[in-house]
Design an enzyme around this catalytic site. Structure first.
Site, PDB file in Angstrom:
ATOM      1  N   ASP A 492       0.920  -1.239  -0.108  1.00  0.00           N
ATOM      2  CA  ASP A 492       0.193   0.028  -0.049  1.00  0.00           C
ATOM      3  C   ASP A 492       0.770   1.215   0.019  1.00  0.00           C
ATOM      4  OD1 ASP A 492      -1.661   2.274   1.715  1.00  0.00           O
ATOM      5  OD2 ASP A 492      -2.826   0.833   0.627  1.00  0.00           O
ATOM      6  N   ILE A 493       0.559   2.433  -0.787  1.00  0.00           N
ATOM      7  CA  ILE A 493       1.385   3.526  -0.944  1.00  0.00           C
ATOM      8  C   ILE A 493       1.006   4.326   0.395  1.00  0.00           C
ATOM      9  CG2 ILE A 493       1.784   5.615  -2.517  1.00  0.00           C
ATOM     10  CD1 ILE A 493       1.090   3.948  -4.819  1.00  0.00           C
ATOM     11  N   GLU A 535      -4.548   2.167  -4.558  1.00  0.00           N
ATOM     12  CA  GLU A 535      -3.208   2.341  -4.388  1.00  0.00           C
ATOM     13  C   GLU A 535      -2.739   1.019  -3.875  1.00  0.00           C
ATOM     14  OE1 GLU A 535      -4.685   4.367  -0.721  1.00  0.00           O
ATOM     15  OE2 GLU A 535      -5.339   4.045  -2.749  1.00  0.00           O
TER      16      GLU A 535
END
Length: 612
Positions: A492-493, A535
């Site tokens: 996950d960003i 994302e």
């Protein structure tokens, strides 16, 4: 009577006797030849019908039926009907456009809602021209059209074929005339009709191929004896042109005397209940009779000459020559030409050297016959093709068995295309050894393109969630069967929402693409990587323990941490890792990785955490 006179008398007697026998033989043979002509015509009619039906009509409509089903049941179609926003509309337009451009006989491909309003429409003006997306302002309401009413009453997964007619736009028949047939399928939501997919086919070239014959004039009539196909184009579709044409004008003796009829109901599957009529061309039968008469005369003259020679050498051992002289060449090129034009075939030696290729093969491969003959079949091989499939193919055909499967090839101009292929070993009748391989293929490129659209994330070019779920289920089964390790990494960003809020979605999209590229370049060949949503990304690590997966995760985390993104600068990622245990299923394996990801973000982000 002396010996010399006796010899002359016997020789003359033998000549006269030979002439009489020759005349009698020619008369009998001529009688049977006339009867054979009728038998031959009947056989040729059946063969022509079978070729036109099996290699032209059936494959065409089976292919379009499959395309209609694929468009109707595609996830993007369902997604657009639920959430009709501009992004979903653009994605769906692109799928309809790609499908239309992959099949040149598609005139229109449309998605129509239950009110009759066109939601998506792709048009093509002529065969072999590029298709185009119709703008929003030109979309029409088709509620009052007959085909809309018919399709809306279908059961789920039922395919509908319209009658063969002329295309109508804005309530009028298009000029120049465009013969067409529509294929439709209804979509359902909660067991209620919600929309439909309708595909219109351009049938000009289809009708040309059906009408092509050097032996017969070809007609197609509907159940009311209106013409759909006629050698004189003026009378084709006479019902729609309001032109009266009684069938008795073309068939004054009815459809029984030397006329051959075949039902097309099984191929067209519509309300026309169409019948193909083959009528022997006027000059063909005359030429055939003339040709066989000439053969009979030649045979007669040769027989007389042979009798004369035999009489001269009556005292010598007779030679059997007549049987050789009576042999006639009856080969016809009609069926070979049709198959050559429309069926993708290639013949190779056992070492894969090409010895023959059809025009259809030339067209799809982009190579001329001169470029193909003498070359290896590998000239069209595609480096993307699975090597295990090729290995299994060769094992099958070298065992003298027929192989059937899907092959990915590459044309001369570098384009990928797919064939559903049958490869048949041709054996020597004497010693059962393999002499050649004959390959017959059907173009399934459109189907494969549709499958690709359904499995790839459009923004990043990596696998989408649908394919990741499919791969994960498969890899769990393989790991259990072989007792292998299997690990999962969720990525996950960190603070990605802030990127979109600060710089806009275009910059955010660019970050997603750059990050996907970095990860793709730093994972192993055996790893399966895709975008799971927003994302969030997923890596399926086959034959990998959780500790090895952690090493990979840390490598990726550092690569991202040290990369400067355009406009945004430096970004970090958090990673959660889980490994397959004895009682895990796909949901539990994912849940454990997700919990590890949550722990990584909760404890400060820019971390890799293993679920313990």
């Amino acid at each position: 009577m002396n010996q010399q006179n006796f010899h002359k008398f016997f020789t003359l007697y033998f000549i006269v006797f030979g002439i009489i026998i020759s005349c009698f033989s020619v008369i009998v043979a001529y009688t049977f030849e006339i009867k054979d002509i009728e038998i031959d015509l009947n056989r040729k009619a059946k063969e022509i019908f079978q070729i036109k039906n099996e290699t032209i009509l059936k494959p065409t409509f089976e292919n379009i039926d499959n395309i209609a089903k694929s468009l109707a049941y595609d996830n993007l179609t369902k997604k657009f009907l639920i959430e009709r926003n501009s992004l979903n509309k653009e994605n769906l337009n692109n799928i309809f456009l790609a499908v239309a451009n992959s099949n040149s006989i598609i005139m229109q491909a449309r998605l129509i809602d239950k009110s009759g309003q066109e939601l998506v429409r792709v048009d093509r003006n002529k065969e072999n021209q590029q298709a185009f997306i119709v703008g929003e302002k030109d979309l029409q309401n088709k509620y009052h059209r007959d085909y809309f009413q018919s399709i809306s009453k279908l059961n789920e997964k039922e395919i509908w074929h319209s009658k063969l007619d002329l295309n109508i736009e804005h309530g009028k028949i298009e000029i120049p005339y465009r013969p067409t047939i529509r294929v439709g399928i209804a979509l359902f939501e909660n067991n209620q009709f919600s929309a439909m997919v309708v595909i219109n086919l351009l049938t000009n070239n289809l009708f040309k191929s059906l009408a092509s014959s050097s032996i017969f004039d070809c007609y197609i009539i509907d159940e009311n004896k209106n013409y759909i196909l006629h050698p004189n184009q003026e009378f084709a579709f006479n019902k729609y042109k309001n032109i009266a044409r009684d069938i008795s004008i073309d068939f004054p003796d009815g459809l029984n005397n030397g006329i051959f009829t075949f039902s097309l109901k099984d191929s067209l599957k519509n309300e026309d209940n169409a019948i193909l009529i083959l009528k022997t061309k006027k000059d063909y039968k005359k030429e055939l009779l003339k040709e066989r008469t000439n053969v009979a005369v030649i045979v007669f003259l040769l027989t007389v000459a042979l009798s004369f020679i035999m009489a001269i050498f009556v005292s010598k051992t007779p030679r059997i020559l007549q049987e050789k002289l009576l042999k006639a060449n009856k080969k016809l090129n009609e069926f070979t030409l049709i198959i050559d034009k429309y069926v993708i075939t290639v013949t190779t030696k056992i070492d894969s050297t090409i010895v023959e290729a059809s025009k259809a093969f030339e067209q799809i491969s982009g190579y001329s016959k001169e470029e193909l003959i003498g070359k290896k079949i590998s000239i069209i091989s595609n480096p993307k093709q699975d090597k295990m499939i090729i290995k299994e193919l060769w094992k099958t055909i070298l065992d003298k068995k027929i192989w059937e499967g899907e092959i990915q090839n590459k044309s001369k101009d570098g384009k990928d295309y797919w064939l559903n292929q049958y490869i048949i070993p041709k054996k020597n009748a004497k010693n059962d050894s393999i002499e050649q391989f004959i390959s017959v293929g059907v173009d399934i490129t459109a189907k494969k393109e549709l499958e690709k659209f359904a499995s790839i994330d459009k923004l990043t070019g990596i696998y989408n969630r649908r394919m990741l779920d499919t791969f994960l289920q498969k890899e769990i089964e393989v790991a259990r069967r072989h007792k292998d390790n299997l690990s999962l990494i969720i990525i996950d960003i960190d603070f990605f929402k802030l990127v979109n809020d600060t710089y806009g979605h275009l910059v955010g999209d660019n970050v997603l693409k750059q990050l996907s590229k970095i990860i793709s370049e730093n994972i192993r060949i055996s790893d399966i990587f895709g975008r799971y949503g927003g994302e969030e990304f997923l890596i399926i690590c086959t034959k990998t323990s959780e500790d090895s997966a952690f090493i990979l995760a840390e490598k990726l985390r550092k690569e991202i941490e040290n990369f400067r993104f355009e406009k945004v600068g430096y970004k970090t990622i958090s990673l959660g890792i889980s490994s397959l245990k004895k009682d895990d299923n796909i949901e539990l394996l994912f849940k454990k990785a997700d919990e590890a990801l949550y722990e990584a973000k909760k404890s400060g982000r820019n971390k890799s955490i293993i679920y313990r």
